[in-house]
Design a protein around this motif. Sequence first.
Motif, PDB file in Angstrom:
ATOM      1  N   ALA A   1       9.557   1.722   4.992  1.00  0.00           N
ATOM      2  CA  ALA A   1       8.888   1.650   3.694  1.00  0.00           C
ATOM      3  C   ALA A   1       7.388   1.857   3.803  1.00  0.00           C
ATOM      4  O   ALA A   1       6.642   1.524   2.878  1.00  0.00           O
ATOM      5  CB  ALA A   1       9.174   0.292   3.052  1.00  0.00           C
ATOM      6  N   ASP A   2       6.915   2.428   4.929  1.00  0.00           N
ATOM      7  CA  ASP A   2       5.480   2.514   5.184  1.00  0.00           C
ATOM      8  C   ASP A   2       4.871   3.875   4.870  1.00  0.00           C
ATOM      9  O   ASP A   2       3.732   4.150   5.249  1.00  0.00           O
ATOM     10  CB  ASP A   2       5.196   2.144   6.639  1.00  0.00           C
ATOM     11  N   ALA A   3       5.626   4.754   4.192  1.00  0.00           N
ATOM     12  CA  ALA A   3       5.173   6.096   3.809  1.00  0.00           C
ATOM     13  C   ALA A   3       5.045   7.049   4.983  1.00  0.00           C
ATOM     14  O   ALA A   3       4.452   8.125   4.854  1.00  0.00           O
ATOM     15  CB  ALA A   3       3.847   6.042   3.041  1.00  0.00           C
ATOM     16  N   SER A   4       5.614   6.703   6.140  1.00  0.00           N
ATOM     17  CA  SER A   4       5.612   7.629   7.271  1.00  0.00           C
ATOM     18  C   SER A   4       6.735   8.655   7.155  1.00  0.00           C
ATOM     19  O   SER A   4       6.751   9.644   7.889  1.00  0.00           O
ATOM     20  CB  SER A   4       5.749   6.859   8.590  1.00  0.00           C
ATOM     21  N   LEU A   5       7.664   8.417   6.230  1.00  0.00           N
ATOM     22  CA  LEU A   5       8.783   9.320   6.000  1.00  0.00           C
ATOM     23  C   LEU A   5       8.875   9.600   4.502  1.00  0.00           C
ATOM     24  O   LEU A   5       8.661   8.703   3.685  1.00  0.00           O
ATOM     25  CB  LEU A   5      10.086   8.708   6.499  1.00  0.00           C
ATOM     26  N   ASP A   6       9.213  10.831   4.165  1.00  0.00           N
ATOM     27  CA  ASP A   6       9.272  11.254   2.770  1.00  0.00           C
ATOM     28  C   ASP A   6      10.694  11.090   2.236  1.00  0.00           C
ATOM     29  O   ASP A   6      11.611  11.768   2.714  1.00  0.00           O
ATOM     30  CB  ASP A   6       8.838  12.714   2.665  1.00  0.00           C
ATOM     31  N   PRO A   7      10.902  10.215   1.252  1.00  0.00           N
ATOM     32  CA  PRO A   7      12.245  10.057   0.683  1.00  0.00           C
ATOM     33  C   PRO A   7      12.813  11.357   0.127  1.00  0.00           C
ATOM     34  O   PRO A   7      14.033  11.520   0.041  1.00  0.00           O
ATOM     35  CB  PRO A   7      12.027   9.040  -0.447  1.00  0.00           C
ATOM     36  N   GLY A   8      11.937  12.289  -0.239  1.00  0.00           N
ATOM     37  CA  GLY A   8      12.399  13.571  -0.740  1.00  0.00           C
ATOM     38  C   GLY A   8      13.209  14.348   0.278  1.00  0.00           C
ATOM     39  O   GLY A   8      13.912  15.295  -0.087  1.00  0.00           O
ATOM     40  N   GLN A   9      13.134  13.948   1.570  1.00  0.00           N
ATOM     41  CA  GLN A   9      13.892  14.624   2.611  1.00  0.00           C
ATOM     42  C   GLN A   9      15.194  13.907   2.959  1.00  0.00           C
ATOM     43  O   GLN A   9      15.935  14.358   3.846  1.00  0.00           O
ATOM     44  CB  GLN A   9      13.018  14.793   3.853  1.00  0.00           C
TER      45      GLN A   9
ATOM     46  N   ALA B   1       0.816  -1.215   0.000  1.00  0.00           N
ATOM     47  CA  ALA B   1       0.000   0.000   0.000  1.00  0.00           C
ATOM     48  C   ALA B   1       0.848   1.263   0.000  1.00  0.00           C
ATOM     49  O   ALA B   1       0.374   2.331  -0.404  1.00  0.00           O
ATOM     50  CB  ALA B   1      -0.931   0.011   1.213  1.00  0.00           C
ATOM     51  N   ALA B   2       2.094   1.166   0.443  1.00  0.00           N
ATOM     52  CA  ALA B   2       2.932   2.352   0.597  1.00  0.00           C
ATOM     53  C   ALA B   2       4.099   2.407  -0.375  1.00  0.00           C
ATOM     54  O   ALA B   2       4.588   3.496  -0.690  1.00  0.00           O
ATOM     55  CB  ALA B   2       3.478   2.406   2.030  1.00  0.00           C
ATOM     56  N   LEU B   3       4.559   1.272  -0.861  1.00  0.00           N
ATOM     57  CA  LEU B   3       5.809   1.221  -1.622  1.00  0.00           C
ATOM     58  C   LEU B   3       5.802   2.098  -2.872  1.00  0.00           C
ATOM     59  O   LEU B   3       6.810   2.745  -3.183  1.00  0.00           O
ATOM     60  CB  LEU B   3       6.134  -0.220  -2.014  1.00  0.00           C
ATOM     61  N   GLY B   4       4.697   2.116  -3.587  1.00  0.00           N
ATOM     62  CA  GLY B   4       4.650   2.921  -4.805  1.00  0.00           C
ATOM     63  C   GLY B   4       4.905   4.386  -4.522  1.00  0.00           C
ATOM     64  O   GLY B   4       5.669   5.051  -5.231  1.00  0.00           O
TER      65      GLY B   4
END
Length: 229
Positions: A80-88, A14-17
Amino acid sequence: MTVDVILPCLNEEAALGWVLGRMPDGYRPIVVDNGSTDRSARIAREFGAEVVHEPVRGFGAACHAGLLAATAELVCFMDADASLDPGQLPRVTAAVLDGHGDLVLGRRIPAAAGSWPWHARLGNTVLAATLRRRTGAPLHDLGPMRAARRAALLDLGLTDRRFGYPLEMVLRAAAAGRRIAEVQVDYLPRAGVSKVTGTLRGTLQAVSDMRRVMTELQQPRPASRASGR
């Protein structure tokens, strides 16, 4: 430079994409599938991530498998659960590259109501205070987004393969004289139910693992032959 980003993963379709789609240029995701029964591995490949399968269950086992698979000089870890933004991620790696710290953690700042349950936040605050007293490092959060040079992490000889892995990393880095720092990152509502704070069993297991690591690392290591002591 290329940065390898290690993403331990257990049923995060649910979050990986969202996570992989926001990966900055130059940041190469390594998704460590820790026994997922959903489409996590397939989604990771569709987004061009390297997929590593780690059959031994455990957060630390997945993290360390990713560290061994990484080849870049600089590596990051994040959930990998979308709790953190890779953009940061560049905020965290910049602090390593400019010499601000050898191990840099992202200090989570809630960006929305409900992103950090009160009981989990309280436990993290107590743990961070203990780490400040024990290591002298100015930490306020045992954040899962972090960056360091790969060789330096391997030199720490990390052994925990469960939820104590992030804590052991900080304690061993401090004992080795590494500079530990933190920078602020947004903390978002995660996708799905947390494996730790989302269940009583997960919370108790994490507390038990961290308590064990604390106890084990309080024991003095045998003196080396080179020291003559």
